[in-house]
Design an enzyme around this catalytic site. Structure first.
Site, PDB file in Angstrom:
ATOM      1  CG  ASP A   3       4.467  -1.638   3.651  1.00 13.79           C
ATOM      2  OD1 ASP A   3       5.056  -0.867   4.408  1.00 13.79           O
ATOM      3  OD2 ASP A   3       4.109  -2.776   4.007  1.00 13.79           O
TER       4      ASP A   3
ATOM      5  CE  LYS B  86     -11.718  -6.518  -2.769  1.00 16.91           C
ATOM      6  NZ  LYS B  86     -12.383  -7.088  -1.561  1.00 16.91           N
ATOM      7  N   GLY B  87      -7.503  -1.166  -3.108  1.00 17.08           N
ATOM      8  CA  GLY B  87      -7.170   0.014  -2.313  1.00 17.08           C
ATOM      9  C   GLY B  87      -7.162   1.343  -3.046  1.00 17.08           C
TER      10      GLY B  87
ATOM     11  CD  GLU C 135      -0.229  -0.068  -5.470  1.00 11.82           C
ATOM     12  OE1 GLU C 135      -1.215   0.181  -4.743  1.00 11.82           O
ATOM     13  OE2 GLU C 135       0.361  -1.156  -5.444  1.00 11.82           O
ATOM     14  CG  ASP C 136      -3.382   1.141  -1.857  1.00  8.94           C
ATOM     15  OD1 ASP C 136      -2.278   0.788  -2.326  1.00  8.94           O
ATOM     16  OD2 ASP C 136      -4.143   0.338  -1.300  1.00  8.94           O
TER      17      ASP C 136
ATOM     18  NE  ARG D 120     -11.233  -2.583   0.707  1.00  4.56           N
ATOM     19  CZ  ARG D 120      -9.979  -2.950   0.434  1.00  4.56           C
ATOM     20  NH1 ARG D 120      -9.081  -2.058   0.144  1.00  4.56           N
ATOM     21  NH2 ARG D 120      -9.645  -4.230   0.456  1.00  4.56           N
TER      22      ARG D 120
ATOM     23  CE  LYS E  25       2.665   1.886   5.909  1.00  3.01           C
ATOM     24  NZ  LYS E  25       2.303   0.594   6.497  1.00  3.01           N
TER      25      LYS E  25
ATOM     26  CG  PHE F  27      -1.700  -1.323   9.258  1.00  2.00           C
ATOM     27  CD1 PHE F  27      -1.069  -2.040   8.257  1.00  2.00           C
ATOM     28  CD2 PHE F  27      -3.088  -1.285   9.282  1.00  2.00           C
ATOM     29  CE1 PHE F  27      -1.801  -2.699   7.285  1.00  2.00           C
ATOM     30  CE2 PHE F  27      -3.833  -1.951   8.314  1.00  2.00           C
ATOM     31  CZ  PHE F  27      -3.187  -2.662   7.320  1.00  2.00           C
ATOM     32  CB  VAL F  28      -2.441   4.401   7.478  1.00  2.00           C
ATOM     33  CG1 VAL F  28      -1.475   5.167   8.345  1.00  2.00           C
ATOM     34  CG2 VAL F  28      -1.784   4.006   6.155  1.00  2.00           C
TER      35      VAL F  28
END
Ligand code: IMP
Length: 175
Positions: A96, A36-37, A92-93, A158, A124, A145-146
Site C-alpha cells: 500500500d 498474517k495476511g 507479501e499480501d 481472511r 496499490k 480497501f480490499v
C-alpha cells in the site's frame, strides 16, 4: 461486497507467478511470508512452485487504524532460519504505502542473502509513500480497501477465496 478479483483469476495469476519465480531461481528458493495476511497467498504460491522451496515466517505490525497505516512498523516474530547466501523471496499480501515492505527489505538485506526479491499479490501504486522495488506483482489495484484471500478488516474476511472491495475510496474513510 463487490468481488474485485475472482478466485479463478487469483489461482491463474498465482500459478503464473510461481513459474516466474521458479524461472528466476532454478536452484530453489527460500520464501518468507509476512503474517498474517500472506498466509493464503504463500500456501497457493508454494504449492504451485515447481522445484525446491523452503519456507519461513515473519510477523510485523503496522501501527495505525484498521484502514490507514501510520508508517511505523514493529517486528513481532522473527525468522527461524539464517538468510546468508540464500535466494530469498519476500511474500507479501499487499503493498500500500510501501512502508512495511521497505522495513522488511531493509532488515532482511542486512542478513546478506544472495538475492532478495519480493512477490506481492496486490499493489496499490497510487498510495505509495516510499519507492520500493517489487519483482513480482499479482495485480495492480486502485485505492480501494480490499479484503479476502488472507486480507482482513478487523481480523475478519481472511477466509474469502476472492478479493472483494469492502468500502469506497480511502478519502471517505479518513478520520
Ligand atoms: P503498507 O502501507 O504498504 O505498509 O501496508 C501495510 C499493511 O496494511 C499491509 O501489509 C496490509 O496488511 C494492510 N493493508 C493495506 N491495504 C490494505 C487493504 O486494502 N486491505 C487490507 N489490508 C490492507
Amino acid at each position: 461486497m463487490q468481488i474485485l478479483i475472482s478466485s479463478e483469476q487469483i489461482q491463474q495469476r498465482v500459478r503464473a507467478m510461481a513459474y516466474e519465480i521458479h524461472r528466476d531461481h532454478p536452484d530453489g528458493v527460500h520464501l518468507i511470508a509476512v503474517l498474517k495476511g500472506a498466509f493464503v497467498f504463500l500456501s497457493d504460491l508454494a504449492r504451485a512452485m515447481p522445484g525446491r522451496c523452503s519456507l519461513d515466517f515473519m510477523a510485523v505490525s503496522s501501527y495505525g487504524t484498521s484502514t490507514n497505516s501510520s508508517g511505523q512498523v514493529q517486528l513481532l516474530k522473527d525468522l527461524e532460519s539464517t538468510l546468508e547466501g540464500r535466494d530469498v523471496v519476500i511474500v507479501e499480501d499487499i503493498v500500500d504505502t510501501g512502508l512495511t515492505l521497505n522495513y522488511m527489505q531493509k532488515i532482511l538485506r542486512a542478513r546478506s542473502p544472495r538475492h532478495l526479491r519480493t512477490a506481492c499479490l496486490l499493489s496499490k501504486p497510487s498510495r505509495r509513500q516510499v519507492d520500493v522495488k517489487i519483482d513480482y506483482i499479482g495485480f495492480e489495484i486502485e485505492d480501494r480497501f480490499v479484503v479476502g484471500y488472507g486480507l482482513d478488516y478487523a481480523e475478519e474476511y481472511r477466509n474469502l477465496p476472492y478479493i472483494a472491495v469492502l468500502d469506497g475510496p480511502a478519502e471517505s474513510r479518513a478520520g
